[in-house]
Design a protein around this motif. Structure first.
Motif, mmCIF file in Angstrom:
data_model
loop_
_atom_site.group_PDB
_atom_site.id
_atom_site.type_symbol
_atom_site.label_atom_id
_atom_site.label_comp_id
_atom_site.label_asym_id
_atom_site.label_seq_id
_atom_site.Cartn_x
_atom_site.Cartn_y
_atom_site.Cartn_z
ATOM 1 N N PRO A 41 29.736 53.797 33.436
ATOM 2 C CA PRO A 41 30.524 53.648 31.965
ATOM 3 C C PRO A 41 32.064 54.212 32.369
ATOM 4 C CG PRO A 41 28.449 54.719 31.315
ATOM 5 C CD PRO A 41 28.458 54.657 32.767
ATOM 6 N N GLY A 42 33.025 53.505 32.304
ATOM 7 C CA GLY A 42 34.393 53.862 32.499
ATOM 8 C C GLY A 42 34.759 53.831 33.903
ATOM 9 N N LYS A 43 33.967 53.330 34.906
ATOM 10 C CA LYS A 43 34.357 53.162 36.273
ATOM 11 C C LYS A 43 34.198 51.785 36.771
ATOM 12 C CE LYS A 43 32.789 58.032 37.440
ATOM 13 N NZ LYS A 43 32.031 58.655 38.332
ATOM 14 N N GLU A 44 34.953 51.505 37.884
ATOM 15 C CA GLU A 44 34.824 50.296 38.615
ATOM 16 C C GLU A 44 33.532 50.174 39.073
ATOM 17 O OE1 GLU A 44 39.674 49.640 39.494
ATOM 18 O OE2 GLU A 44 38.026 49.898 41.232
ATOM 19 N N ARG A 45 33.335 48.912 39.479
ATOM 20 C CA ARG A 45 31.988 48.532 40.038
ATOM 21 C C ARG A 45 32.027 49.105 41.628
ATOM 22 N NH1 ARG A 45 28.960 43.028 38.299
ATOM 23 N NH2 ARG A 45 30.983 42.126 39.185
ATOM 24 N N GLU A 46 30.930 49.552 42.021
ATOM 25 C CA GLU A 46 31.081 50.295 43.389
ATOM 26 C C GLU A 46 29.762 49.567 44.225
ATOM 27 O OE1 GLU A 46 29.999 55.079 44.874
ATOM 28 O OE2 GLU A 46 29.233 54.133 42.850
ATOM 29 N N PHE A 47 30.259 49.514 45.426
ATOM 30 C CA PHE A 47 29.238 48.976 46.271
ATOM 31 C C PHE A 47 28.067 49.921 46.719
ATOM 32 C CE2 PHE A 47 27.318 47.264 50.161
ATOM 33 C CZ PHE A 47 27.157 48.025 51.217
ATOM 34 N N VAL A 48 26.826 49.672 46.916
ATOM 35 C CA VAL A 48 25.593 50.393 46.942
ATOM 36 C C VAL A 48 25.251 50.322 48.434
ATOM 37 C CG1 VAL A 48 23.316 51.012 46.211
ATOM 38 C CG2 VAL A 48 25.256 50.674 44.649
ATOM 39 N N ALA A 49 24.571 48.997 48.434
ATOM 40 C CA ALA A 49 24.116 48.672 49.763
ATOM 41 C C ALA A 49 24.030 47.213 49.875
ATOM 42 C CB ALA A 49 22.551 49.168 49.843
ATOM 43 N N THR A 50 23.918 46.480 51.238
ATOM 44 C CA THR A 50 23.567 45.126 51.438
ATOM 45 C C THR A 50 22.803 45.111 52.532
ATOM 46 O OG1 THR A 50 24.838 43.083 51.653
ATOM 47 C CG2 THR A 50 25.657 45.113 52.951
ATOM 48 N N ILE A 51 22.160 43.886 52.711
ATOM 49 C CA ILE A 51 21.169 43.535 53.762
ATOM 50 C C ILE A 51 21.490 42.072 54.150
ATOM 51 C CG2 ILE A 51 19.217 42.976 52.209
ATOM 52 C CD1 ILE A 51 17.457 44.014 54.302
ATOM 53 N N GLY A 52 21.663 41.732 55.517
ATOM 54 C CA GLY A 52 22.073 40.618 55.844
ATOM 55 C C GLY A 52 20.968 39.857 56.007
ATOM 56 N N ALA A 102 28.835 42.212 53.233
ATOM 57 C CA ALA A 102 29.865 42.942 52.951
ATOM 58 C C ALA A 102 29.841 43.855 51.915
ATOM 59 C CB ALA A 102 30.895 41.556 52.558
ATOM 60 N N ARG A 103 30.672 44.749 52.048
ATOM 61 C CA ARG A 103 31.007 45.872 50.977
ATOM 62 C C ARG A 103 31.604 45.249 49.431
ATOM 63 N NH1 ARG A 103 30.503 51.271 52.975
ATOM 64 N NH2 ARG A 103 30.019 51.318 55.073
ATOM 65 N N VAL A 104 32.246 44.359 49.714
ATOM 66 C CA VAL A 104 33.312 44.006 48.912
ATOM 67 C C VAL A 104 32.693 42.815 47.731
ATOM 68 C CG1 VAL A 104 35.251 44.490 49.948
ATOM 69 C CG2 VAL A 104 34.397 42.157 50.258
ATOM 70 N N GLU A 105 32.993 42.919 46.560
ATOM 71 C CA GLU A 105 32.450 42.148 45.605
ATOM 72 C C GLU A 105 32.853 40.468 45.858
ATOM 73 O OE1 GLU A 105 33.539 45.209 42.121
ATOM 74 O OE2 GLU A 105 32.795 43.296 41.395
ATOM 75 N N ARG A 106 34.131 40.292 46.328
ATOM 76 C CA ARG A 106 34.478 38.899 46.243
ATOM 77 C C ARG A 106 33.549 38.199 47.444
ATOM 78 N NH1 ARG A 106 38.339 41.940 48.926
ATOM 79 N NH2 ARG A 106 38.903 41.406 51.095
ATOM 80 N N GLU A 107 32.894 38.876 48.361
ATOM 81 C CA GLU A 107 32.143 38.306 49.190
ATOM 82 C C GLU A 107 30.730 37.656 48.517
ATOM 83 O OE1 GLU A 107 34.918 38.185 51.973
ATOM 84 O OE2 GLU A 107 33.003 37.349 52.318
ATOM 85 N N TYR A 108 30.415 38.064 47.323
ATOM 86 C CA TYR A 108 28.995 37.578 46.726
ATOM 87 C C TYR A 108 29.505 36.628 45.627
ATOM 88 C CZ TYR A 108 27.339 41.526 49.277
ATOM 89 O OH TYR A 108 26.985 42.393 50.346
ATOM 90 N N GLU A 109 28.916 35.542 45.858
ATOM 91 C CA GLU A 109 28.888 34.160 44.635
ATOM 92 C C GLU A 109 28.120 34.478 43.521
ATOM 93 O OE1 GLU A 109 28.381 30.393 46.760
ATOM 94 O OE2 GLU A 109 28.901 29.547 45.108
ATOM 95 N N PHE A 110 26.966 35.057 43.696
ATOM 96 C CA PHE A 110 25.898 34.772 42.666
ATOM 97 C C PHE A 110 25.643 36.372 42.193
ATOM 98 C CE2 PHE A 110 25.432 30.439 42.722
ATOM 99 C CZ PHE A 110 25.568 30.102 43.765
ATOM 100 N N TRP A 111 25.419 36.592 40.893
ATOM 101 C CA TRP A 111 25.196 37.925 40.430
ATOM 102 C C TRP A 111 24.104 37.940 39.343
ATOM 103 C CZ3 TRP A 111 27.971 42.452 41.972
ATOM 104 C CH2 TRP A 111 29.042 42.191 43.021
ATOM 105 N N GLY A 112 23.222 39.054 39.370
ATOM 106 C CA GLY A 112 22.404 39.239 38.292
ATOM 107 C C GLY A 112 22.857 39.869 37.219
ATOM 108 N N GLN A 113 22.257 40.110 35.960
ATOM 109 C CA GLN A 113 22.584 40.438 34.754
ATOM 110 C C GLN A 113 22.554 42.153 34.889
ATOM 111 O OE1 GLN A 113 24.039 38.291 32.094
ATOM 112 N NE2 GLN A 113 23.829 36.964 33.636
ATOM 113 N N GLY A 114 22.348 42.546 35.797
ATOM 114 C CA GLY A 114 22.111 44.076 35.673
ATOM 115 C C GLY A 114 20.903 44.777 35.286
ATOM 116 N N THR A 115 20.409 45.945 35.741
ATOM 117 C CA THR A 115 19.427 46.727 35.025
ATOM 118 C C THR A 115 20.023 48.106 34.936
ATOM 119 O OG1 THR A 115 17.128 47.502 35.283
ATOM 120 C CG2 THR A 115 18.401 47.273 37.362
ATOM 121 N N GLN A 116 19.505 48.791 33.909
ATOM 122 C CA GLN A 116 20.266 50.214 33.704
ATOM 123 C C GLN A 116 19.411 51.195 34.470
ATOM 124 O OE1 GLN A 116 22.949 51.210 31.637
ATOM 125 N NE2 GLN A 116 22.444 53.257 32.744
ATOM 126 N N VAL A 117 19.904 52.249 35.039
ATOM 127 C CA VAL A 117 19.293 53.240 35.822
ATOM 128 C C VAL A 117 19.985 54.496 35.253
ATOM 129 C CG1 VAL A 117 19.008 54.650 37.749
ATOM 130 C CG2 VAL A 117 18.773 52.011 37.804
#
Length: 121
Positions: A41-52, A102-117
């Motif tokens: 909440p109140g923060k920008e979206r942050e990169f967590v991890a990626t797998i090629g 990639a670490r950056v959002e713009r490299e990802y074309e499709f997104w899920g709706q999200g799940t709260q942790v």
């Protein structure tokens, strides 16, 4: 068409573990890079991890050594095993599909709706 559905979020105490899953209903899962991002909440979206597609992994500095990303191409699913959780890990976690690990959002074309942790005692 890629459709991503996350699951596995919830409430956990500090120091606990959770495992998130993200299933891709598209037909090109094995050739996609899959990433996890989070937004508190109140923060920008942050990169967590990626797998090629080859299995190469990259982690954000704040989760390195605690989180593990993996994929099962037979199930079109990517996982995020989260250990030693901290209150600052509280966020909505999103999975995403793209062409490169990639670490950056713009490299990802499709997104899920999200799940709260939520990490709280």
């Amino acid at each position: 068409q890629v459709q991503l559905v996350e699951s596995g979020g919830g409430l956990v105490q500090p120091g606990g573990s959770l495992k998130l899953s993200c299933t891709d209903s598209g037909r090109t899962f094995s050739s996609n890079a899959m990433g996890w991002f989070r937004q508190a909440p109140g923060k920008e979206r942050e990169f967590v991890a990626t797998i090629g597609w080859s299995g190469i992994t990259v982690y954000g500095d704040s989760v390195k050594g605690r989180f593990t990303i993996s994929r099962d191409n037979t199930k079109n699913t990517v996982y995020l095993q989260m250990n030693r959780l901290k209150p600052e890990d509280t966020a909505v976690y999103y999975c995403a599909a793209g062409n490169g690990a990639a670490r950056v959002e713009r490299e990802y074309e499709f997104w899920g709706q999200g799940t709260q942790v939520t990490v709280s005692s």
